[in-house]
Scaffold this active site. Structure first.
Site, PDB file in Angstrom:
ATOM      1  CE  LYS A  13     -24.889 -63.661 -23.739  1.00 42.91           C
ATOM      2  NZ  LYS A  13     -24.372 -63.999 -25.088  1.00 42.91           N
ATOM      3  NE  ARG A  85     -19.658 -60.340 -21.115  1.00 40.67           N
ATOM      4  CZ  ARG A  85     -20.315 -60.341 -22.278  1.00 40.67           C
ATOM      5  NH1 ARG A  85     -19.714 -60.679 -23.368  1.00 40.67           N
ATOM      6  NH2 ARG A  85     -21.550 -59.968 -22.350  1.00 40.67           N
ATOM      7  NE  ARG A 124     -27.456 -58.890 -32.097  1.00 47.64           N
ATOM      8  CZ  ARG A 124     -26.749 -59.265 -31.038  1.00 47.64           C
ATOM      9  NH1 ARG A 124     -27.331 -59.872 -30.029  1.00 47.64           N
ATOM     10  NH2 ARG A 124     -25.449 -59.039 -30.991  1.00 47.64           N
ATOM     11  NE  ARG A 157     -25.032 -55.758 -29.651  1.00 50.04           N
ATOM     12  CZ  ARG A 157     -25.001 -56.726 -28.732  1.00 50.04           C
ATOM     13  NH1 ARG A 157     -26.123 -57.156 -28.204  1.00 50.04           N
ATOM     14  NH2 ARG A 157     -23.864 -57.256 -28.354  1.00 50.04           N
ATOM     15  NE  ARG A 168     -19.752 -59.296 -30.112  1.00 51.05           N
ATOM     16  CZ  ARG A 168     -20.977 -59.332 -30.635  1.00 51.05           C
ATOM     17  NH1 ARG A 168     -21.177 -58.944 -31.882  1.00 51.05           N
ATOM     18  NH2 ARG A 168     -21.993 -59.735 -29.914  1.00 51.05           N
TER      19      ARG A 168
HETATM   20  P1  AP5 Z   1     -29.574 -62.560 -28.951  1.00 49.58           P
HETATM   21  O1  AP5 Z   1     -30.676 -63.042 -28.058  1.00 49.58           O
HETATM   22  O2  AP5 Z   1     -29.451 -61.099 -29.192  1.00 49.58           O
HETATM   23  O3  AP5 Z   1     -28.154 -63.191 -28.502  1.00 49.58           O
HETATM   24  P2  AP5 Z   1     -27.222 -62.881 -27.237  1.00 49.58           P
HETATM   25  O4  AP5 Z   1     -26.762 -64.198 -26.710  1.00 49.58           O
HETATM   26  O5  AP5 Z   1     -27.899 -61.960 -26.302  1.00 49.58           O
HETATM   27  O6  AP5 Z   1     -25.997 -62.208 -27.980  1.00 49.58           O
HETATM   28  P3  AP5 Z   1     -25.176 -60.869 -27.644  1.00 49.58           P
HETATM   29  O7  AP5 Z   1     -24.464 -60.473 -28.899  1.00 49.58           O
HETATM   30  O8  AP5 Z   1     -26.053 -59.845 -27.012  1.00 49.58           O
HETATM   31  O9  AP5 Z   1     -24.160 -61.423 -26.589  1.00 49.58           O
HETATM   32  P4  AP5 Z   1     -22.817 -60.757 -26.185  1.00 49.58           P
HETATM   33  O10 AP5 Z   1     -22.436 -61.538 -24.976  1.00 49.58           O
HETATM   34  O11 AP5 Z   1     -21.842 -60.675 -27.279  1.00 49.58           O
HETATM   35  O12 AP5 Z   1     -23.214 -59.228 -25.919  1.00 49.58           O
HETATM   36  P5  AP5 Z   1     -23.551 -58.386 -24.608  1.00 49.58           P
HETATM   37  O13 AP5 Z   1     -24.570 -57.396 -24.953  1.00 49.58           O
HETATM   38  O14 AP5 Z   1     -23.735 -59.253 -23.429  1.00 49.58           O
HETATM   39  O15 AP5 Z   1     -29.761 -63.331 -30.351  1.00 49.58           O
HETATM   40  C1  AP5 Z   1     -28.877 -63.110 -31.431  1.00 49.58           C
HETATM   41  C2  AP5 Z   1     -29.650 -63.167 -32.756  1.00 49.58           C
HETATM   42  O16 AP5 Z   1     -30.091 -64.505 -32.993  1.00 49.58           O
HETATM   43  C3  AP5 Z   1     -30.928 -62.308 -32.787  1.00 49.58           C
HETATM   44  O17 AP5 Z   1     -31.070 -61.814 -34.086  1.00 49.58           O
HETATM   45  C4  AP5 Z   1     -32.067 -63.314 -32.440  1.00 49.58           C
HETATM   46  O18 AP5 Z   1     -33.298 -62.943 -33.008  1.00 49.58           O
HETATM   47  C5  AP5 Z   1     -31.526 -64.601 -33.055  1.00 49.58           C
HETATM   48  N1  AP5 Z   1     -31.831 -65.820 -32.301  1.00 49.58           N
HETATM   49  C6  AP5 Z   1     -31.735 -65.993 -30.954  1.00 49.58           C
HETATM   50  N2  AP5 Z   1     -32.016 -67.264 -30.591  1.00 49.58           N
HETATM   51  C7  AP5 Z   1     -32.310 -67.919 -31.770  1.00 49.58           C
HETATM   52  C8  AP5 Z   1     -32.662 -69.273 -32.068  1.00 49.58           C
HETATM   53  N3  AP5 Z   1     -32.779 -70.206 -31.134  1.00 49.58           N
HETATM   54  N4  AP5 Z   1     -32.883 -69.603 -33.358  1.00 49.58           N
HETATM   55  C9  AP5 Z   1     -32.761 -68.665 -34.355  1.00 49.58           C
HETATM   56  N5  AP5 Z   1     -32.435 -67.373 -34.133  1.00 49.58           N
HETATM   57  C10 AP5 Z   1     -32.195 -67.002 -32.842  1.00 49.58           C
HETATM   58  O19 AP5 Z   1     -22.159 -57.621 -24.372  1.00 49.58           O
HETATM   59  C11 AP5 Z   1     -21.701 -56.681 -25.309  1.00 49.58           C
HETATM   60  C12 AP5 Z   1     -20.354 -56.139 -24.903  1.00 49.58           C
HETATM   61  O20 AP5 Z   1     -20.469 -55.449 -23.650  1.00 49.58           O
HETATM   62  C13 AP5 Z   1     -19.233 -57.160 -24.672  1.00 49.58           C
HETATM   63  O21 AP5 Z   1     -18.612 -57.549 -25.870  1.00 49.58           O
HETATM   64  C14 AP5 Z   1     -18.311 -56.354 -23.749  1.00 49.58           C
HETATM   65  O22 AP5 Z   1     -17.602 -55.411 -24.477  1.00 49.58           O
HETATM   66  C15 AP5 Z   1     -19.278 -55.607 -22.858  1.00 49.58           C
HETATM   67  N6  AP5 Z   1     -19.610 -56.348 -21.635  1.00 49.58           N
HETATM   68  C16 AP5 Z   1     -20.853 -56.810 -21.277  1.00 49.58           C
HETATM   69  N7  AP5 Z   1     -20.795 -57.484 -20.123  1.00 49.58           N
HETATM   70  C17 AP5 Z   1     -19.482 -57.469 -19.727  1.00 49.58           C
HETATM   71  C18 AP5 Z   1     -18.772 -58.031 -18.641  1.00 49.58           C
HETATM   72  N8  AP5 Z   1     -19.415 -58.772 -17.701  1.00 49.58           N
HETATM   73  N9  AP5 Z   1     -17.445 -57.834 -18.555  1.00 49.58           N
HETATM   74  C19 AP5 Z   1     -16.795 -57.112 -19.487  1.00 49.58           C
HETATM   75  N10 AP5 Z   1     -17.391 -56.547 -20.558  1.00 49.58           N
HETATM   76  C20 AP5 Z   1     -18.732 -56.730 -20.691  1.00 49.58           C
HETATM   77 MG    MG Z   2     -27.589 -59.975 -25.634  1.00 47.46          MG
END
Ligand code: AP5
Ligand code: MG
Length: 214
Positions: A13, A85, A124, A157, A168
């Site tokens: 994402k 989410r 990552r 992270r 997660r």
């Molecule tokens: P990356 O692009 O970083 O993946 P991502 O989908 O953004 O993964 P996240 O871990 O950020 O998602 P998340 O939903 O767990 O975390 P968020 O920050 O939203 O890519 C991942 C890796 O793969 C990288 O190394 C990249 O280089 C590689 N990669 C990407 N695409 C690739 C491909 N096609 N091929 C090969 N390699 C690839 O949320 C974090 C926390 O915040 C949550 O757990 C929660 O506690 C809180 N939070 C956030 N939003 C809310 C909400 N709405 N409600 C409640 N709590 C919330």
């Molecule tokens: Mg992300």
């Protein structure tokens, strides 16, 4: 365009959002990034959120909704990453849009297999300064452990530590995945298949965006 990008942790994402933000000039709002920024600044919200996020738990809906409402109120286009989410957040967001007579353009769903997600998240690295995303295998920085954009050091992270990954993903399958049907029923969901490289994934995304922006 008013877009949501969704999918499991590690689906890409953040990576795809950076491309979309740069090419289509759409503000990217990642609730995860906003919360991590609050944690870094040690604000009241940050101190509260840290105890939940670091262990992979969700922050309560009312806290997240306040952040989103405040951030998008002045924008006529945006890319929401990480919100909604859960089904409850999707319902709250739909009410928010209806109240303001606004329509969502589409929801991009990045699908990916669990084993690939675990591998990606374990490898990552993110920039400690600008949060740019790297990967030890699939997106290496030009200089080891150094951000290509701002030359600050790269870090893991807290929630990517092995002990929190399974949890997660379990929370994602229990709480976020059921939300997909909400948008599927409204003909707003655009799925990108699993197993693609970063450039292949973005090519698919461009085709979708060109189709729905009309
Ligand atoms: P990356 O692009 O970083 O993946 P991502 O989908 O953004 O993964 P996240 O871990 O950020 O998602 P998340 O939903 O767990 O975390 P968020 O920050 O939203 O890519 C991942 C890796 O793969 C990288 O190394 C990249 O280089 C590689 N990669 C990407 N695409 C690739 C491909 N096609 N091929 C090969 N390699 C690839 O949320 C974090 C926390 O915040 C949550 O757990 C929660 O506690 C809180 N939070 C956030 N939003 C809310 C909400 N709405 N409600 C409640 N709590 C919330
Ligand atoms: Mg992300």
């Amino acid at each position: 365009m008013k877009l949501i990008i969704t999918g499991p942790p590690g689906a890409g994402k953040g990576t795809m959002s950076t491309f979309i933000k740069n090419e289509y000039k759409i503000p990217h709002l990642s609730t995860g990034d906003i919360l991590r920024d609050e944690i870094k600044k040690e604000t009241e919200l940050g101190v509260f959120a840290k105890t939940l996020i670091d262990k992979g738990n969700f922050v309560p809906d009312d806290t997240i909704v306040k952040i989103v409402e405040k951030t998008i109120s002045s924008l006529d286009s945006y890319l929401l990453d990480g919100f909604p989410r859960s089904l409850s957040q999707a319902e709250i967001f739909e009410k928010m849009l209806l109240l303001n007579q606004l329509e969502l353009t589409g929801v991009i769903y990045l699908n990916e297999k669990k084993e690939t997600l675990i591998k990606r998240l374990s490898n990552r690295l993110v920039c400690s300064n600008c949060s740019a995303i790297y990967n030890k295998e699939t997106k290496k920085p030009l200089k080891a452990n150094t951000c290509d954009n701002c030359e600050h050091s790269l870090v893991q992270r807290e929630d990517d530590k092995p002990e929190f990954l399974e949890k997660r993903l379990d929370i994602y399958y229990a709480k976020t995945e059921p939300m997909l049907n909400f948008y599927r029923k409204r003909n707003l969901l655009y799925e990108i298949e699993s197993g693609l490289s970063i450039s292949e994934q973005y090519s698919q995304l461009q085709i979708i965006l060109e189709m729905i922006r009309k």
